[in-house]
Design a protein around this motif. Structure first.
Motif, short mmCIF file in Angstrom:
data_model
loop_
_atom_site.label_atom_id
_atom_site.label_comp_id
_atom_site.label_asym_id
_atom_site.label_seq_id
_atom_site.Cartn_x
_atom_site.Cartn_y
_atom_site.Cartn_z
N ALA A 24 0.82 -1.21 0.00
CA ALA A 24 0.00 0.00 0.00
C ALA A 24 0.86 1.26 0.00
CB ALA A 24 -0.93 0.01 1.21
N HIS A 25 2.06 1.18 0.56
CA HIS A 25 2.98 2.31 0.61
C HIS A 25 4.03 2.28 -0.50
CE1 HIS A 25 1.36 2.49 4.73
NE2 HIS A 25 1.61 3.78 4.62
N GLY A 26 3.93 1.28 -1.40
CA GLY A 26 4.88 1.22 -2.50
C GLY A 26 6.07 0.32 -2.25
N PHE A 27 5.99 -0.55 -1.26
CA PHE A 27 7.08 -1.46 -0.94
C PHE A 27 6.61 -2.90 -1.09
CE2 PHE A 27 8.35 2.44 0.98
CZ PHE A 27 9.74 2.44 0.92
N ARG A 28 7.42 -3.70 -1.77
CA ARG A 28 7.10 -5.12 -1.94
C ARG A 28 7.81 -5.90 -0.84
NH1 ARG A 28 4.83 -9.02 -4.45
NH2 ARG A 28 3.69 -7.66 -5.86
N PRO A 29 7.06 -6.57 0.06
CA PRO A 29 7.68 -7.39 1.10
C PRO A 29 8.39 -8.60 0.50
CG PRO A 29 5.39 -6.90 1.61
CD PRO A 29 5.61 -6.50 0.20
N LEU A 30 9.63 -8.79 0.92
CA LEU A 30 10.45 -9.92 0.44
C LEU A 30 11.23 -10.48 1.62
CD1 LEU A 30 11.77 -8.15 -2.77
CD2 LEU A 30 10.24 -10.13 -2.75
N ALA B 214 12.68 -10.68 5.09
CA ALA B 214 12.96 -9.76 6.20
C ALA B 214 13.03 -8.30 5.76
CB ALA B 214 14.28 -10.16 6.87
N GLN B 215 12.95 -8.04 4.45
CA GLN B 215 13.01 -6.68 3.95
C GLN B 215 11.80 -6.38 3.07
OE1 GLN B 215 17.05 -6.94 2.15
NE2 GLN B 215 17.52 -5.16 3.44
N ALA B 216 11.57 -5.10 2.86
CA ALA B 216 10.56 -4.64 1.90
C ALA B 216 11.27 -3.65 0.99
CB ALA B 216 9.39 -3.98 2.62
N VAL B 217 11.08 -3.81 -0.33
CA VAL B 217 11.82 -3.03 -1.32
C VAL B 217 10.83 -2.20 -2.12
CG1 VAL B 217 13.45 -3.18 -3.25
CG2 VAL B 217 13.47 -4.94 -1.47
N ARG B 218 11.19 -0.93 -2.36
CA ARG B 218 10.31 -0.07 -3.14
C ARG B 218 10.09 -0.68 -4.52
NH1 ARG B 218 12.38 5.74 -3.35
NH2 ARG B 218 13.04 5.10 -5.42
N VAL B 219 8.87 -0.63 -5.02
CA VAL B 219 8.49 -1.36 -6.23
C VAL B 219 9.24 -0.93 -7.48
CG1 VAL B 219 6.21 -2.06 -5.37
CG2 VAL B 219 6.45 0.09 -6.64
N ASP B 220 9.63 0.33 -7.58
CA ASP B 220 10.39 0.75 -8.75
C ASP B 220 11.78 0.13 -8.76
OD1 ASP B 220 10.99 2.43 -6.55
OD2 ASP B 220 11.67 4.04 -7.87
N LEU B 221 12.35 -0.10 -7.59
CA LEU B 221 13.67 -0.75 -7.52
C LEU B 221 13.55 -2.25 -7.78
CD1 LEU B 221 15.15 1.25 -4.56
CD2 LEU B 221 15.52 1.58 -7.00
N VAL B 222 12.45 -2.84 -7.36
CA VAL B 222 12.19 -4.24 -7.69
C VAL B 222 12.18 -4.39 -9.21
CG1 VAL B 222 10.41 -6.05 -7.69
CG2 VAL B 222 10.96 -4.84 -5.58
N GLU B 223 11.52 -3.47 -9.88
CA GLU B 223 11.43 -3.53 -11.34
C GLU B 223 12.80 -3.31 -11.98
OE1 GLU B 223 9.86 -4.28 -14.98
OE2 GLU B 223 9.05 -4.68 -12.99
N ARG B 224 13.61 -2.44 -11.43
CA ARG B 224 14.95 -2.21 -11.97
C ARG B 224 15.79 -3.48 -11.86
NH1 ARG B 224 18.25 2.57 -9.45
NH2 ARG B 224 16.37 3.65 -10.10
N ILE B 225 15.70 -4.18 -10.74
CA ILE B 225 16.44 -5.43 -10.57
C ILE B 225 15.90 -6.50 -11.51
CG2 ILE B 225 16.95 -7.30 -8.95
CD1 ILE B 225 16.99 -5.08 -6.74
N ALA B 226 14.58 -6.53 -11.69
CA ALA B 226 13.97 -7.50 -12.60
C ALA B 226 14.48 -7.30 -14.02
CB ALA B 226 12.45 -7.38 -12.56
N ARG B 227 14.53 -6.05 -14.47
CA ARG B 227 15.02 -5.76 -15.82
C ARG B 227 16.48 -6.17 -15.96
NH1 ARG B 227 12.44 0.03 -16.35
NH2 ARG B 227 10.28 -0.59 -16.57
N ALA B 228 17.28 -5.86 -14.96
CA ALA B 228 18.70 -6.21 -15.02
C ALA B 228 18.87 -7.73 -15.09
CB ALA B 228 19.44 -5.65 -13.81
N ALA B 229 18.08 -8.47 -14.36
CA ALA B 229 18.17 -9.94 -14.38
C ALA B 229 17.75 -10.49 -15.73
CB ALA B 229 17.30 -10.54 -13.27
N HIS B 230 16.68 -9.97 -16.28
CA HIS B 230 16.22 -10.43 -17.60
C HIS B 230 17.22 -10.07 -18.69
CE1 HIS B 230 12.38 -12.26 -16.67
NE2 HIS B 230 12.18 -11.30 -15.81
N ASP B 231 17.85 -8.92 -18.56
CA ASP B 231 18.87 -8.51 -19.54
C ASP B 231 20.12 -9.38 -19.45
OD1 ASP B 231 17.15 -6.54 -20.42
OD2 ASP B 231 18.23 -4.90 -19.42
N ALA B 232 20.44 -9.87 -18.25
CA ALA B 232 21.66 -10.65 -18.03
C ALA B 232 21.55 -12.08 -18.53
CB ALA B 232 22.02 -10.66 -16.54
N ARG B 233 20.35 -12.60 -18.59
CA ARG B 233 20.21 -14.01 -18.98
C ARG B 233 20.33 -14.17 -20.49
NH1 ARG B 233 14.49 -16.06 -19.73
NH2 ARG B 233 13.46 -14.21 -20.53
#
Length: 171
Positions: free
Chosen positions: A107-113, A115-134
């Motif tokens: 609700a506040h823009g953080f994805r629980p993962l 023990a941590q919660a990560v802001r959703v735009d950074l989750v997406e940045r990591i997702a793109r980097a992972a997809h680009d690396a494979r």
């Protein structure tokens, strides 16, 4: 909060098409942030023009979430919290929070993962980097530099990779 005004206008635009109007309404109700899984049928129903229009409104169709990056900025986040009557606020400018911190939820823009919660735009940045690396289906090791630079623990990165659909390969 112009993106919310644009979503509201799209909800009432008969030329927008049913799928886009329904998705705009769902996003508006959720304050501009929605788990992709919750909107899967609506997202799948969008044609290329509707996706383009959604991007023009300012919505990112991410791997795990649909969100308006502008709503994650501190001033907009404060207004959004007021509009949505969200009581607990994360510390201003936070990108990664302990899971039990105030505002460490979607609700506040953080994805629980874990023990941590990560802001959703950074989750997406990591997702793109992972997809680009494979390279196809070949095993690969994601570059941990991005995750480490924003403060993710290895356990959080592993959970994120699993949520993104990647499987751990054993040597």
């Amino acid at each position: 909060l112009p993106v919310l005004a644009k979503l509201d206008a799209t909800c009432r635009d008969l030329e927008a098409g049913g799928s886009l109007r329904a998705l705009a309404n769902a996003l508006l109700d959720a304050g501009g942030l929605l788990p992709r899984r919750a909107a899967a049928a609506l997202v799948e129903g969008l044609d290329a023009d509707a996706r383009k229009r959604l991007r023009a409104i300012g919505i990112t169709i991410g791997t795990l979430d649909l969100f308006a990056p502008t709503l994650l900025k501190p001033a907009a986040a404060r207004w959004r919290r007021e509009l949505m009557a969200l009581a607990e606020a994360p510390p201003e400018g936070s990108t990664v929070l302990p899971r039990n911190a105030p505002g460490a939820d979607l609700a506040h823009g953080f994805r629980p993962l874990g023990a941590q919660a990560v802001r959703v735009d950074l989750v997406e940045r990591i997702a793109r980097a992972a997809h680009d690396a494979r390279q196809g289906r070949k095993p690969f090791v994601p570059d941990p530099a991005l995750a480490t630079s924003i403060g993710l623990t290895p356990e959080t990165l592993a959970r994120l990779m699993a949520q993104l659909g990647f499987k751990t390969a054993r040597a």
